[in-house]
Design a protein around this motif. Structure first.
Motif, PDB file in Angstrom:
ATOM      1  N   ASP A 167       0.448   2.869   9.131  1.00 14.51           N
ATOM      2  CA  ASP A 167      -0.447   4.201   9.248  1.00 14.51           C
ATOM      3  C   ASP A 167       0.473   5.229  10.017  1.00 14.51           C
ATOM      4  OD1 ASP A 167      -2.815   2.982   7.927  1.00 14.51           O
ATOM      5  OD2 ASP A 167      -2.731   2.150   9.812  1.00 14.51           O
ATOM      6  N   SER A 168       0.861   6.351   9.050  1.00 15.91           N
ATOM      7  CA  SER A 168       1.823   7.242   9.706  1.00 15.91           C
ATOM      8  C   SER A 168       1.190   8.675   9.647  1.00 15.91           C
ATOM      9  CB  SER A 168       3.292   7.580   9.008  1.00 15.91           C
ATOM     10  OG  SER A 168       3.609   6.028   9.113  1.00 15.91           O
ATOM     11  N   ARG A 169       1.461   9.540  10.402  1.00 14.82           N
ATOM     12  CA  ARG A 169       1.068  11.018  10.157  1.00 14.82           C
ATOM     13  C   ARG A 169       2.217  11.831  10.679  1.00 14.82           C
ATOM     14  NH1 ARG A 169      -4.370  13.920  11.880  1.00 14.82           N
ATOM     15  NH2 ARG A 169      -3.632  16.214  11.330  1.00 14.82           N
ATOM     16  N   ALA A 170       2.742  12.893   9.985  1.00 13.48           N
ATOM     17  CA  ALA A 170       3.882  13.775  10.330  1.00 13.48           C
ATOM     18  C   ALA A 170       3.305  15.261  10.591  1.00 13.48           C
ATOM     19  CB  ALA A 170       4.940  13.717   9.441  1.00 13.48           C
ATOM     20  N   ILE A 171       3.950  15.867  11.431  1.00 13.86           N
ATOM     21  CA  ILE A 171       3.744  17.465  11.836  1.00 13.86           C
ATOM     22  C   ILE A 171       5.074  17.944  11.844  1.00 13.86           C
ATOM     23  CG2 ILE A 171       1.325  17.554  12.893  1.00 13.86           C
ATOM     24  CD1 ILE A 171       2.896  17.718  15.469  1.00 13.86           C
ATOM     25  N   PRO A 197       8.674  12.491   1.002  1.00 13.45           N
ATOM     26  CA  PRO A 197       8.638  13.375   2.316  1.00 13.45           C
ATOM     27  C   PRO A 197       7.136  13.699   2.580  1.00 13.45           C
ATOM     28  CG  PRO A 197       8.811  14.438   0.131  1.00 13.45           C
ATOM     29  CD  PRO A 197       8.709  12.954  -0.410  1.00 13.45           C
ATOM     30  N   LEU A 198       7.034  13.880   3.824  1.00 15.29           N
ATOM     31  CA  LEU A 198       5.693  13.908   4.655  1.00 15.29           C
ATOM     32  C   LEU A 198       5.654  15.198   5.204  1.00 15.29           C
ATOM     33  CD1 LEU A 198       4.464  11.371   6.878  1.00 15.29           C
ATOM     34  CD2 LEU A 198       3.774  11.746   4.500  1.00 15.29           C
ATOM     35  N   LEU A 199       4.790  16.159   4.585  1.00 16.98           N
ATOM     36  CA  LEU A 199       4.839  17.535   5.174  1.00 16.98           C
ATOM     37  C   LEU A 199       3.260  17.676   5.492  1.00 16.98           C
ATOM     38  CD1 LEU A 199       7.022  19.792   2.606  1.00 16.98           C
ATOM     39  CD2 LEU A 199       7.253  19.711   5.107  1.00 16.98           C
ATOM     40  N   ASP A 200       3.197  17.585   7.045  1.00 13.19           N
ATOM     41  CA  ASP A 200       1.832  17.789   7.684  1.00 13.19           C
ATOM     42  C   ASP A 200       0.892  17.194   7.040  1.00 13.19           C
ATOM     43  OD1 ASP A 200       2.553  19.752   9.688  1.00 13.19           O
ATOM     44  OD2 ASP A 200       3.026  21.236   8.146  1.00 13.19           O
ATOM     45  N   SER A 201       1.349  15.755   6.683  1.00  7.35           N
ATOM     46  CA  SER A 201       0.115  14.826   6.288  1.00  7.35           C
ATOM     47  C   SER A 201       0.285  13.379   6.671  1.00  7.35           C
ATOM     48  CB  SER A 201       0.305  15.044   4.565  1.00  7.35           C
ATOM     49  OG  SER A 201       1.647  14.509   4.204  1.00  7.35           O
ATOM     50  N   ALA A 202      -0.607  12.701   6.263  1.00  7.20           N
ATOM     51  CA  ALA A 202      -0.910  11.454   6.671  1.00  7.20           C
ATOM     52  C   ALA A 202      -0.583  10.330   5.452  1.00  7.20           C
ATOM     53  CB  ALA A 202      -2.061  11.178   7.201  1.00  7.20           C
ATOM     54  N   PHE A 203       0.040   9.162   5.695  1.00  4.00           N
ATOM     55  CA  PHE A 203       0.583   8.229   4.685  1.00  4.00           C
ATOM     56  C   PHE A 203       0.093   6.741   5.373  1.00  4.00           C
ATOM     57  CE2 PHE A 203       3.989   5.591   4.017  1.00  4.00           C
ATOM     58  CZ  PHE A 203       4.444   5.594   2.968  1.00  4.00           C
ATOM     59  N   SER A 204      -0.440   5.977   4.524  1.00  4.37           N
ATOM     60  CA  SER A 204      -0.958   4.813   4.988  1.00  4.37           C
ATOM     61  C   SER A 204      -0.738   3.690   3.611  1.00  4.37           C
ATOM     62  CB  SER A 204      -2.424   4.474   4.992  1.00  4.37           C
ATOM     63  OG  SER A 204      -2.584   5.237   6.411  1.00  4.37           O
ATOM     64  N   THR A 205      -0.148   2.741   3.981  1.00  2.00           N
ATOM     65  CA  THR A 205       0.435   1.521   3.006  1.00  2.00           C
ATOM     66  C   THR A 205      -0.539   0.118   3.539  1.00  2.00           C
ATOM     67  OG1 THR A 205       2.313   2.387   2.631  1.00  2.00           O
ATOM     68  CG2 THR A 205       1.961   0.303   1.993  1.00  2.00           C
ATOM     69  N   SER A 206      -1.174  -0.300   2.548  1.00  5.19           N
ATOM     70  CA  SER A 206      -1.945  -1.468   2.743  1.00  5.19           C
ATOM     71  C   SER A 206      -1.223  -2.429   1.703  1.00  5.19           C
ATOM     72  CB  SER A 206      -3.363  -1.734   2.293  1.00  5.19           C
ATOM     73  OG  SER A 206      -3.901  -0.722   3.172  1.00  5.19           O
ATOM     74  N   GLY A 207      -0.608  -3.850   2.260  1.00 11.66           N
ATOM     75  CA  GLY A 207       0.206  -4.758   1.328  1.00 11.66           C
ATOM     76  C   GLY A 207      -0.366  -6.147   1.426  1.00 11.66           C
ATOM     77  N   ASP A 208      -0.025  -6.862   0.694  1.00  9.32           N
ATOM     78  CA  ASP A 208      -0.567  -8.439   0.698  1.00  9.32           C
ATOM     79  C   ASP A 208       0.614  -9.234   1.246  1.00  9.32           C
ATOM     80  OD1 ASP A 208       1.535  -8.581  -0.985  1.00  9.32           O
ATOM     81  OD2 ASP A 208       0.302  -9.418  -2.747  1.00  9.32           O
ATOM     82  N   TYR A 209       1.797  -8.395   1.931  1.00 13.38           N
ATOM     83  CA  TYR A 209       2.899  -9.135   2.679  1.00 13.38           C
ATOM     84  C   TYR A 209       3.143  -8.915   4.010  1.00 13.38           C
ATOM     85  CZ  TYR A 209       4.187  -4.251   2.194  1.00 13.38           C
ATOM     86  OH  TYR A 209       3.872  -2.791   2.351  1.00 13.38           O
ATOM     87  N   GLU A 210       1.913  -8.391   4.720  1.00 10.27           N
ATOM     88  CA  GLU A 210       2.002  -7.969   6.032  1.00 10.27           C
ATOM     89  C   GLU A 210       1.315  -9.321   7.005  1.00 10.27           C
ATOM     90  OE1 GLU A 210       0.396  -4.178   7.014  1.00 10.27           O
ATOM     91  OE2 GLU A 210       0.758  -3.793   4.728  1.00 10.27           O
ATOM     92  N   ARG A 211       0.183  -9.597   6.497  1.00  6.89           N
ATOM     93  CA  ARG A 211      -0.506 -10.832   7.311  1.00  6.89           C
ATOM     94  C   ARG A 211      -1.073 -11.838   6.146  1.00  6.89           C
ATOM     95  NH1 ARG A 211      -4.518  -8.688  10.915  1.00  6.89           N
ATOM     96  NH2 ARG A 211      -3.355  -6.699  10.995  1.00  6.89           N
ATOM     97  N   TYR A 212      -0.281 -12.867   6.115  1.00  7.23           N
ATOM     98  CA  TYR A 212      -0.738 -13.704   4.811  1.00  7.23           C
ATOM     99  C   TYR A 212      -0.248 -15.249   5.373  1.00  7.23           C
ATOM    100  CZ  TYR A 212       4.156 -13.852   2.972  1.00  7.23           C
ATOM    101  OH  TYR A 212       5.493 -13.974   2.912  1.00  7.23           O
ATOM    102  N   PHE A 213      -0.746 -16.152   4.402  1.00 10.58           N
ATOM    103  CA  PHE A 213      -0.169 -17.695   4.450  1.00 10.58           C
ATOM    104  C   PHE A 213      -0.211 -17.920   2.694  1.00 10.58           C
ATOM    105  CE2 PHE A 213      -4.445 -18.262   5.660  1.00 10.58           C
ATOM    106  CZ  PHE A 213      -4.985 -19.110   4.749  1.00 10.58           C
TER     107      PHE A 213
END
Ligand code: ADP
Ligand code: MG
Length: 294
Positions: A167-171, A197-213
């Motif tokens: 989760d990210s947000r840029a100003i 590009p992120l212009l004064d906005s937020a950005f979130s990625t959900s993936g199946d590769y972050e926490r898994y077995f």
């Protein structure tokens, strides 16, 4: 939070810059202490321990985030569900543990955000049954990022990007150019699928590769489909762009559960919000707002 925090910012002096970064880290720790379901002393743990037996008055901050999580649960018809952990807590991805089929079937039926009764007048919370267990892991990191950005703005910082895990947000900008963020290739840890590009906005990625077995060739990961009690399996990765990170965080988890059609349909109904989806064959899909204008 068990997450990597990253802060980049422009400040007049390195002393000011470092003080601002320290303040962000302190705020992250404060939020973790209040919202972590793993800490016995957190406000959330107090709710989990007692709200089934009595209505508990909570902090304004807790009530606010619960109300937002409840609203997203309603908006997504329970694809996002703040009670998912009533079952989800029995998965342990680090130890490759999952609930046995009987437990899974029993608790899956008990996942239901409507069992969390919020009383704005008294700011109190009550659970309708004992199995309810709250975990705000699908929204709290975005909330933490939003608070960090607000704190930086109060300190006069105009150009910054803050990330907590996905989760990210840029100003502002980075040396006059837009900040950029990447979406990881879900099956190649070192490769980017897309850079944006992120212009004064937020950005979130959900993936199946972050926490898994993986067990018997099946991937068990940390996003639970409340309808099945199993990991949501339609997609590999969902990125949501929104004005704030609380929204992008909750919606990336939501779209991940909803799948391609329903997920993009939801995003296309919401003004100012877009999404990039990588399906389970690795194909990219974009919401209407990101389609090339011709
Ligand atoms: P992260 O930023 O940790 O990668 P995501 O935004 O991808 O998180 O969301 C995954 C997290 O959301 C899980 O770790 C869990 O805490 C929570 N979660 C999983 N399934 C659901 C669900 N159906 N509804 C709400 N939250 C969920
Ligand atoms: Mg999320």
């Amino acid at each position: 939070m068990g997450t990597r925090i990253a802060v980049q910012l422009e400040a007049a002096t390195s002393v000011q810059g470092n003080a601002a970064i320290d303040a962000v880290m302190q705020e992250m720790r404060r939020i973790d202490q209040r919202f972590s379901p793993m800490r016995d002393t957190s406000e959330l743990s107090r709710l989990n321990a007692r709200a089934a037996t009595e209505a508990l008055v909570v902090s304004a901050e807790m009530f606010g985030l619960l109300a937002q999580a409840h609203a997203v649960s309603l908006q997504t018809d329970g694809a996002f569900d703040l009670t998912f952990a009533s079952l989800g807590r029995y998965y342990d991805y680090r130890k490759a543990k999952k609930p046995d089929p009987a437990t899974r079937a029993r608790l899956q039926q008990l996942i239901d955000y409507r069992g969390v009764i919020l009383q704005p007048k008294t700011r109190s919370v009550r659970f309708s049954h004992k199995a309810i267990y709250l975990d705000l892991g699908g929204i709290a990191k975005g909330y933490a990022v939003d608070n960090a950005i607000a704190l930086l703005q109060r300190r006069g910082v105009q150009n910054a990007v803050v990330s907590a895990g996905g989760d990210s947000r840029a100003i502002g900008r980075k040396k006059g150019k837009p900040w950029t963020v990447g979406i990881q290739d879900p099956r190649k840890p070192d490769a980017m699928a897309v850079v944006l590009p992120l212009l004064d906005s937020a950005f979130s990625t959900s993936g199946d590769y972050e926490r898994y077995f993986v067990e018997d060739g099946v991937r068990y990961h940390h996003i639970i489909d409340p309808d099945t009690g199993d990991s949501a399996r339609h997609l590999r990765s969902v990125t949501v762009l929104a004005p704030d990170a609380t929204t992008s965080d909750a919606l990336s988890t939501s779209v991940f559960v909803l799948g391609l059609q329903k997920g993009l349909a939801l995003i296309n109904r919401l003004p100012g919000i877009d999404a990039i989806v990588i399906d389970n064959r690795g194909v990219l899909h974009y919401s209407n707002g990101l389609q090339r204008q011709e």
